[in-house]
Design a protein around this motif. Structure first.
Motif, PDB file in Angstrom:
ATOM      1  N   GLY A   1     -68.809  74.074  51.287  1.00 26.38           N
ATOM      2  CA  GLY A   1     -69.552  74.180  50.039  1.00 26.38           C
ATOM      3  C   GLY A   1     -70.229  72.869  49.706  1.00 26.38           C
ATOM      4  O   GLY A   1     -70.465  72.027  50.581  1.00 26.38           O
ATOM      5  N   MET A   2     -70.512  72.691  48.439  1.00 32.35           N
ATOM      6  CA  MET A   2     -71.215  71.504  47.968  1.00 32.35           C
ATOM      7  C   MET A   2     -70.362  70.254  48.130  1.00 32.35           C
ATOM      8  O   MET A   2     -69.149  70.327  48.282  1.00 32.35           O
ATOM      9  CB  MET A   2     -71.587  71.678  46.496  1.00 32.35           C
ATOM     10  N   LYS A   3     -71.031  69.121  48.085  1.00 37.85           N
ATOM     11  CA  LYS A   3     -70.330  67.839  48.041  1.00 37.85           C
ATOM     12  C   LYS A   3     -70.455  67.316  46.618  1.00 37.85           C
ATOM     13  O   LYS A   3     -71.482  67.485  45.972  1.00 37.85           O
ATOM     14  CB  LYS A   3     -70.937  66.860  49.041  1.00 37.85           C
ATOM     15  N   ILE A   4     -69.402  66.686  46.160  1.00 35.42           N
ATOM     16  CA  ILE A   4     -69.390  66.162  44.798  1.00 35.42           C
ATOM     17  C   ILE A   4     -68.948  64.700  44.846  1.00 35.42           C
ATOM     18  O   ILE A   4     -68.049  64.344  45.612  1.00 35.42           O
ATOM     19  CB  ILE A   4     -68.493  67.027  43.875  1.00 35.42           C
ATOM     20  N   ALA A   5     -69.590  63.885  44.046  1.00 36.74           N
ATOM     21  CA  ALA A   5     -69.286  62.453  44.033  1.00 36.74           C
ATOM     22  C   ALA A   5     -67.938  62.189  43.367  1.00 36.74           C
ATOM     23  O   ALA A   5     -67.612  62.790  42.343  1.00 36.74           O
ATOM     24  CB  ALA A   5     -70.386  61.687  43.309  1.00 36.74           C
ATOM     25  N   VAL A   6     -67.196  61.281  43.953  1.00 36.80           N
ATOM     26  CA  VAL A   6     -65.938  60.821  43.370  1.00 36.80           C
ATOM     27  C   VAL A   6     -66.280  59.740  42.342  1.00 36.80           C
ATOM     28  O   VAL A   6     -67.015  58.804  42.643  1.00 36.80           O
ATOM     29  CB  VAL A   6     -65.009  60.252  44.472  1.00 36.80           C
ATOM     30  N   ASP A   7     -65.754  59.885  41.131  1.00 36.09           N
ATOM     31  CA  ASP A   7     -65.996  58.887  40.087  1.00 36.09           C
ATOM     32  C   ASP A   7     -65.022  57.714  40.185  1.00 36.09           C
ATOM     33  O   ASP A   7     -65.393  56.562  39.990  1.00 36.09           O
ATOM     34  CB  ASP A   7     -65.875  59.526  38.697  1.00 36.09           C
ATOM     35  N   LYS A   8     -63.759  58.023  40.470  1.00 40.80           N
ATOM     36  CA  LYS A   8     -62.710  56.998  40.528  1.00 40.80           C
ATOM     37  C   LYS A   8     -61.692  57.380  41.597  1.00 40.80           C
ATOM     38  O   LYS A   8     -61.459  58.557  41.856  1.00 40.80           O
ATOM     39  CB  LYS A   8     -61.961  56.893  39.191  1.00 40.80           C
ATOM     40  N   THR A   9     -61.061  56.374  42.166  1.00 36.25           N
ATOM     41  CA  THR A   9     -59.962  56.640  43.092  1.00 36.25           C
ATOM     42  C   THR A   9     -58.641  56.541  42.340  1.00 36.25           C
ATOM     43  O   THR A   9     -58.574  55.996  41.223  1.00 36.25           O
ATOM     44  CB  THR A   9     -59.948  55.628  44.255  1.00 36.25           C
ATOM     45  N   LEU A  10     -57.603  57.030  42.964  1.00 39.65           N
ATOM     46  CA  LEU A  10     -56.269  56.944  42.352  1.00 39.65           C
ATOM     47  C   LEU A  10     -55.850  55.505  42.087  1.00 39.65           C
ATOM     48  O   LEU A  10     -55.088  55.244  41.156  1.00 39.65           O
ATOM     49  CB  LEU A  10     -55.238  57.638  43.243  1.00 39.65           C
ATOM     50  N   ASP A  11     -56.374  54.569  42.880  1.00 39.46           N
ATOM     51  CA  ASP A  11     -56.049  53.155  42.665  1.00 39.46           C
ATOM     52  C   ASP A  11     -56.700  52.599  41.399  1.00 39.46           C
ATOM     53  O   ASP A  11     -56.302  51.546  40.919  1.00 39.46           O
ATOM     54  CB  ASP A  11     -56.510  52.318  43.865  1.00 39.46           C
ATOM     55  N   GLU A  12     -57.704  53.297  40.876  1.00 38.96           N
ATOM     56  CA  GLU A  12     -58.471  52.793  39.728  1.00 38.96           C
ATOM     57  C   GLU A  12     -58.137  53.471  38.404  1.00 38.96           C
ATOM     58  O   GLU A  12     -58.737  53.140  37.383  1.00 38.96           O
ATOM     59  CB  GLU A  12     -59.972  52.992  39.995  1.00 38.96           C
TER      60      GLU A  12
END
Length: 191
Positions: free
Chosen positions: A56-67
Motif C-alpha cells: 500500500g501507500m508509504k507514510i512518513a515517520v514523524d518521530k522514532t521511539l528514541d525521540e
C-alpha cells in the motif's frame, strides 16, 4: 464540524506492514475532530502499508521511539496488519512505550492484529478486549476477556476487530481521547 479533540495529540505506533486503512481512517477521524496525530516508528523515513496483503501507500515517520515518551501524548493507537504488530511486539522500546500509556491512565486504542503488541507487553490479563478473529484465542490465552464485537471498551482500553468496524472504532477513539485519563485504566492483573 466540531473540533472537540482540539489540543489532543494521538501517537500512532506502526512499522512496515501496517493495515493501511486501520491507520489512515482513525488518523483522519482525530484530525477532523481538531486533534493532532504523530506517526511513531522504529526508524526515520517511511513505513509501508499493506492493503489486505498487497503493498500500500508509504507514510512518513514523524518521530522514532528514541525521540518520544508517553508524556508527549494524550493517547496511543496501534493499528493492525500482519507485519507491523509482529515487528513491534518483539521490540522492547515499543512495549515500554505502550506500557507507559497504561501507567499514566491514558487511552489506548488497538485494532485487528494490533492487540498482539498488548499481549507481548502483558497488558491484556483481566481486561475486556477483542481483536481479529485469528488472534482472539491468543488474547484469551493471555488472560483477556474476549468478546467478538465491533468495539470493546474497558476503562480507556479500546479494541476492535477489523476494517469493517472502523466507523464505530473511530467514534470511540474521538470520544475517549476527549474524555482524557481514565482512573480505571491499569496494567493487566497479575496472573
Amino acid at each position: 464540524m466540531t473540533k472537540r479533540a482540539e489540543g489532543k495529540t494521538l501517537a500512532i505506533l506502526a512499522a512496515d506492514g501496517f493495515e493501511e486503512v486501520e491507520l489512515t481512517s482513525p488518523k483522519e477521524a482525530i484530525e477532523n475532530a481538531g486533534g493532532k496525530t504523530v506517526i511513531v516508528s522504529l526508524e526515520h523515513g517511511e513505513i509501508e502499508a499493506n492493503q489486505h496483503r498487497k503493498h500500500g501507500m508509504k507514510i512518513a515517520v514523524d518521530k522514532t521511539l528514541d525521540e518520544v515518551k508517553a508524556d508527549d501524548f494524550d493517547a496511543i493507537l496501534i493499528p493492525g496488519g500482519l507485519f507491523s504488530p509482529d515487528t513491534l511486539r518483539t521490540n522492547q522500546k515499543a512495549l515500554d512505550f505502550v506500557s507507559a500509556f497504561f501507567e499514566q491512565k491514558k487511552p489506548v486504542f488497538s485494532i485487528c492484529h494490533g492487540p498482539q503488541v498488548l499481549i507481548s507487553a502483558n497488558l491484556v490479563n483481566g481486561r475486556k478486549v477483542t481483536g481479529f478473529k485469528a488472534i482472539q484465542q491468543d488474547l484469551k490465552n493471555a488472560g483477556g476477556i474476549v468478546s467478538d464485537e465491533p468495539v470493546v471498551v474497558d476503562e480507556g482500553l479500546v479494541t476492535s476487530r477489523n476494517p469493517d468496524d472502523l466507523g464505530a472504532f473511530n467514534d470511540k477513539i474521538v470520544e475517549e481521547i476527549c474524555e482524557g485519563k481514565h482512573d480505571g485504566q491499569r496494567e493487566s492483573v497479575a496472573a
